[in-house]
Design a protein around this motif. Structure first.
Motif, PDB file in Angstrom:
ATOM      1  N   THR A 162    -152.086 -41.426 -62.055  1.00  0.00           N
ATOM      2  CA  THR A 162    -151.768 -42.519 -62.971  1.00  0.00           C
ATOM      3  C   THR A 162    -151.768 -43.851 -62.236  1.00  0.00           C
ATOM      4  OG1 THR A 162    -150.380 -41.046 -64.305  1.00  0.00           O
ATOM      5  CG2 THR A 162    -150.086 -43.411 -64.621  1.00  0.00           C
ATOM      6  N   LEU A 163    -152.529 -44.804 -62.754  1.00  0.00           N
ATOM      7  CA  LEU A 163    -152.508 -46.163 -62.235  1.00  0.00           C
ATOM      8  C   LEU A 163    -151.458 -46.950 -63.006  1.00  0.00           C
ATOM      9  CD1 LEU A 163    -153.829 -48.404 -60.439  1.00  0.00           C
ATOM     10  CD2 LEU A 163    -155.217 -48.973 -62.454  1.00  0.00           C
ATOM     11  N   LEU A 164    -150.528 -47.560 -62.275  1.00  0.00           N
ATOM     12  CA  LEU A 164    -149.494 -48.397 -62.876  1.00  0.00           C
ATOM     13  C   LEU A 164    -149.722 -49.842 -62.447  1.00  0.00           C
ATOM     14  CD1 LEU A 164    -146.397 -46.150 -62.089  1.00  0.00           C
ATOM     15  CD2 LEU A 164    -147.769 -46.169 -64.180  1.00  0.00           C
ATOM     16  N   PHE A 165    -149.443 -50.787 -63.339  1.00  0.00           N
ATOM     17  CA  PHE A 165    -149.620 -52.191 -62.998  1.00  0.00           C
ATOM     18  C   PHE A 165    -148.656 -53.030 -63.827  1.00  0.00           C
ATOM     19  CE2 PHE A 165    -152.785 -50.697 -66.000  1.00  0.00           C
ATOM     20  CZ  PHE A 165    -152.657 -51.566 -67.075  1.00  0.00           C
ATOM     21  N   GLY A 166    -148.336 -54.216 -63.326  1.00  0.00           N
ATOM     22  CA  GLY A 166    -147.426 -55.065 -64.067  1.00  0.00           C
ATOM     23  C   GLY A 166    -147.016 -56.304 -63.310  1.00  0.00           C
ATOM     24  N   SER A 167    -146.308 -57.187 -64.008  1.00  0.00           N
ATOM     25  CA  SER A 167    -145.867 -58.459 -63.440  1.00  0.00           C
ATOM     26  C   SER A 167    -144.795 -58.289 -62.370  1.00  0.00           C
ATOM     27  CB  SER A 167    -145.326 -59.372 -64.547  1.00  0.00           C
ATOM     28  OG  SER A 167    -146.305 -59.640 -65.519  1.00  0.00           O
ATOM     29  N   GLU A 168    -143.976 -57.239 -62.507  1.00  0.00           N
ATOM     30  CA  GLU A 168    -142.917 -56.999 -61.540  1.00  0.00           C
ATOM     31  C   GLU A 168    -142.812 -55.507 -61.262  1.00  0.00           C
ATOM     32  OE1 GLU A 168    -139.163 -58.893 -62.361  1.00  0.00           O
ATOM     33  OE2 GLU A 168    -140.107 -60.657 -63.268  1.00  0.00           O
ATOM     34  N   LEU A 169    -142.265 -55.180 -60.097  1.00  0.00           N
ATOM     35  CA  LEU A 169    -142.089 -53.779 -59.731  1.00  0.00           C
ATOM     36  C   LEU A 169    -141.156 -53.045 -60.687  1.00  0.00           C
ATOM     37  CD1 LEU A 169    -141.811 -53.776 -55.832  1.00  0.00           C
ATOM     38  CD2 LEU A 169    -143.533 -52.628 -57.228  1.00  0.00           C
ATOM     39  N   LYS A 170    -140.253 -53.777 -61.310  1.00  0.00           N
ATOM     40  CA  LYS A 170    -139.338 -53.154 -62.273  1.00  0.00           C
ATOM     41  C   LYS A 170    -140.100 -52.330 -63.307  1.00  0.00           C
ATOM     42  CE  LYS A 170    -135.989 -57.013 -62.352  1.00  0.00           C
ATOM     43  NZ  LYS A 170    -136.759 -58.036 -61.632  1.00  0.00           N
ATOM     44  N   ALA A 171    -141.206 -52.888 -63.772  1.00  0.00           N
ATOM     45  CA  ALA A 171    -141.974 -52.220 -64.809  1.00  0.00           C
ATOM     46  C   ALA A 171    -142.599 -50.936 -64.284  1.00  0.00           C
ATOM     47  CB  ALA A 171    -143.053 -53.159 -65.350  1.00  0.00           C
ATOM     48  N   LEU A 172    -143.169 -50.976 -63.099  1.00  0.00           N
ATOM     49  CA  LEU A 172    -143.797 -49.784 -62.521  1.00  0.00           C
ATOM     50  C   LEU A 172    -142.769 -48.685 -62.299  1.00  0.00           C
ATOM     51  CD1 LEU A 172    -145.844 -52.153 -61.918  1.00  0.00           C
ATOM     52  CD2 LEU A 172    -146.535 -50.848 -59.897  1.00  0.00           C
TER      53      LEU A 172
END
Length: 655
Positions: A162-172
């Protein structure tokens, strides 16, 4: 301005599961976008995109994200602003490729550009700050992209399939596949730089996309994809030095005021209340002056002051505000107000961050958000126009050091270290009345110790790395760490410049500015749901700055000479001319006083040993020396403390 996130499972997924996971990730970013939220998924492809929106342009439902292009090919989640998007619309109309517009958001403009011109050409035509994830339904490819100077953040990484991405690490971290294994090499980088430079992140197998880069990930070979640059800072440096601006001082001032003024004007576009940070220094005063010159009503300006001597610029900001006629708000912060922010820092900064000016930055953002949703700042002026004291030191201290034989250097270093920093401070305080103004130094004792270190360095580049390093040998402090390569340690990636000072400026603009300054401003502001904009980082201002010869940036022992000339056209010189101050707090005294018990708990020798990340001895030694007043190790200790507090917070929230 928003928070965006998403996931991509290579082998598809159940729609309900994809939506649930994306919504959970998005929920961690509510502070970045409290006004609206959205989620979209393609279960066959295994892709889900989610967004939290802070509405700035086009407050109607037409600005809702995730947003599809009119032809249905692209779906995007976008964080940021495209300041020239109306010009892009005009170009699309002129080329007869414009769609039937649904609204007036810049996100819709960007999508239309992708359809007409492709992603890379559209990015090269765009002026703005942004990070986005774009799903190409036709080619089954995901593109992640980040703005040229790194104003907006973007994390990504594979966790299993699974590739995870986002504006902040909180989301990942909200995704069940996330493995929160701390990268000890990144921890060593934190101790050196007070931050973790891109492309590294605090967790293994997680990365930050570097400024000016995009990452296109095709479905048929996703793990082989590598980021590529669509704009390079070093190219701007080379082009500017290769075609310098040959102009009189007056003409150069005209050119800078015109270009910077255009950037300020574009960044004042907003459908919600807008203001500016104002410290009373050169950079913020210039931005506010140009804003007020373009407004038919008083601009809202904000500053905070401290009661401690040597840390308060509020009176200077008030004087500038009165002269310009802004609607000014100031707040004097008591130590208890600042200390109350500290427990919140590990949650605000999703990876450990060691620049203590995060505290006043959070406080000014909190104050500003009470009245406006968007604030312009003066960041970038030091890196572009030679404002940091280290640039002056490179032209004076380092040049003189080079002329000394090695034996004399070592002897002088030893002599400087014999006298304690406290003793140096007292000595300079006594003789200050008879010293030239340029010798009126803040913390002369610490500067004497730094000079002692400089005397033993082999090169100008080593001189810069020394100044840019908190812990000089962090791998010896972090257990099991091998410090990874960064721009500072990779000569192949260095800019080609004609002088040490210009090389330092170019390096700061690609390291300290995006990895420290812009991270600090983004996280502190977005924790208060405040959008910040940085007019000096318009790439056209950057490119012009590199065409300006060094002698028009640093002159007569003073940095930002040309920028000052622009400001003097709007504000009397006497209101802004004073020694440079950082945006800081009296951290050294707080660690010996009200923060001592808190710090002692986090730096307890047994605790450090049991946690297994740090060698206790060097940390305890610095703590002992700091408490005694023999040395001021506030910066080195603060970075360790921020990691310790972050580690404690993450354990608490994971329990």
């Amino acid at each position: 301005m928003c928070g965006m996130t998403g996931l991509w499972q290579r082998h598809g997924g159940a729609r309900d599961t994809l939506l649930e996971q994306a919504q959970a990730m998005s929920a961690r970013l509510t502070h970045r976008g409290p006004d609206d939220s959205g989620v979209w998924c393609d279960e066959a492809a295994g892709i889900a995109l989610a967004q939290r929106r802070l509405s700035i342009l086009d407050l109607s439902p037409a600005g809702h994200q995730p947003m599809r292009s009119t032809d249905g090919r692209y779906v995007i989640v976008f964080n940021g602003e495209i300041y020239n998007h109306l010009e892009l619309r005009e170009r699309l109309h002129a080329e007869r490729t414009a769609p039937v517009w649904r609204g007036h958001s810049d996100t819709e403009t960007l999508l239309a550009g992708f359809v007409a011109w492709g992603v890379e050409r559209t990015l090269q035509a765009s002026v703005g700050m942004f990070a986005f994830a774009l799903w190409d339904r036709q080619q089954r490819a995901l593109t992640l992209a980040r703005d040229r100077m790194g104003e907006k953040p973007l994390y990504y990484g594979w966790q299993g399939d699974t590739l995870l991405f986002g504006s902040e690490l909180k989301a990942l971290k909200a995704h069940p596949a996330f493995q929160a294994e701390i990268d000890r090499g990144a921890l060593a980088l934190l101790l050196r730089h007070d931050c973790i430079p891109a492309p590294h992140a605090i967790y293994r197998d997680v990365f930050k996309l570097r400024p000016g880069h995009l990452l296109r990930i095709p479905a048929d070979a996703p793990r082989e994809a590598q980021p590529v640059a669509y704009w390079r800072y070093n190219d701007a440096v080379s082009a500017g030095l290769g075609e310098p601006l040959v102009a009189t001082d007056a003409a150069a001032t005209d050119a800078l005021e015109t270009q910077l003024g255009a950037s300020v004007g574009a960044q004042m576009l907003s459908d919600v209340p807008l203001g500016a940070f104002l410290s009373g220094g050169i950079d913020s005063s210039t931005i506010v002056a140009l804003m007020q010159a373009r407004s038919d009503r008083p601009i809202k300006t904000f500053t905070i002051g401290f009661t401690e001597t040597g840390y308060d610029e509020a009176a200077h900001a008030m004087a500038v505000a009165r002269h310009l006629g802004t609607e000014h708000t100031e707040l004097y912060v008591h130590p208890a107000d600042a200390l109350a922010v500290i427990p919140r820092l590990p949650a605000i900064f999703c990876e450990p961050f060691g620049d203590s000016s995060q505290i006043p930055t959070f406080l000014i953002s909190q104050l500003t958000r009470r009245q406006v949703t968007v604030a312009l700042s003066g960041d970038g002026g030091d890196e572009l126009f030679g404002g940091y004291n280290r640039y002056l030191a490179a032209r004076t201290t380092w040049e003189k050091v080079q002329r000394l034989p090695p034996l004399a250097r070592r002897a002088a270093a030893g002599a400087l270290r014999v006298v304690t920093p406290t003793a140096w401070d007292k000595l300079f305080d006594r003789i200050k009345p008879v010293l030239p103004k340029r010798w009126h130094l803040a913390t002369p004792g610490d500067k004497a110790q730094k000079l002692a270190d400089v005397l033993t360095l082999p090169s100008g580049q080593a001189f810069f790395v020394n100044l840019a390093s908190g812990w000089q040998d962090p791998a010896s402090v972090v257990i099991g760490a091998q410090e990874p390569s960064t721009l500072l340690t990779d000569p192949a990636a260095w800019p080609g410049t004609g002088s040490l000072v210009e090389w330092m400026m170019a390096m700061d603009a690609q390291t300290y500015l995006p990895d420290d300054i812009l991270v600090k401003v983004d996280r502190a502001a977005m924790a208060n749901s405040l959008e910040t904009r940085v007019p000096m980082l318009d790439h056209r201002v950057v490119e012009l700055a590199w065409r300006v010869p060094l002698q028009q940036k640093i002159r007569d022992g003073q940095g930002k000479w040309l920028l000052r000339q622009v400001l003097y056209r709007h504000v009397p010189r006497k209101l802004v001319e004073r020694p440079k101050m950082g945006f800081g707090i009296p951290l050294d005294g707080w660690l010996r006083g009200p923060l001592r018990d808190w710090a002692e708990t986090l730096l307890d020798e047994n605790r450090l040993r049991q946690e297994g990340y740090f060698q206790p001895a060097p940390i305890r030694q610095k703590w002992k020396e700091h408490l005694s007043g023999r040395r001021n190790w506030q910066h080195q200790l603060w970075t360790v403390l921020m990691f310790q507090a972050w580690l404690e917070e993450n354990r608490r929230t994971s329990a």
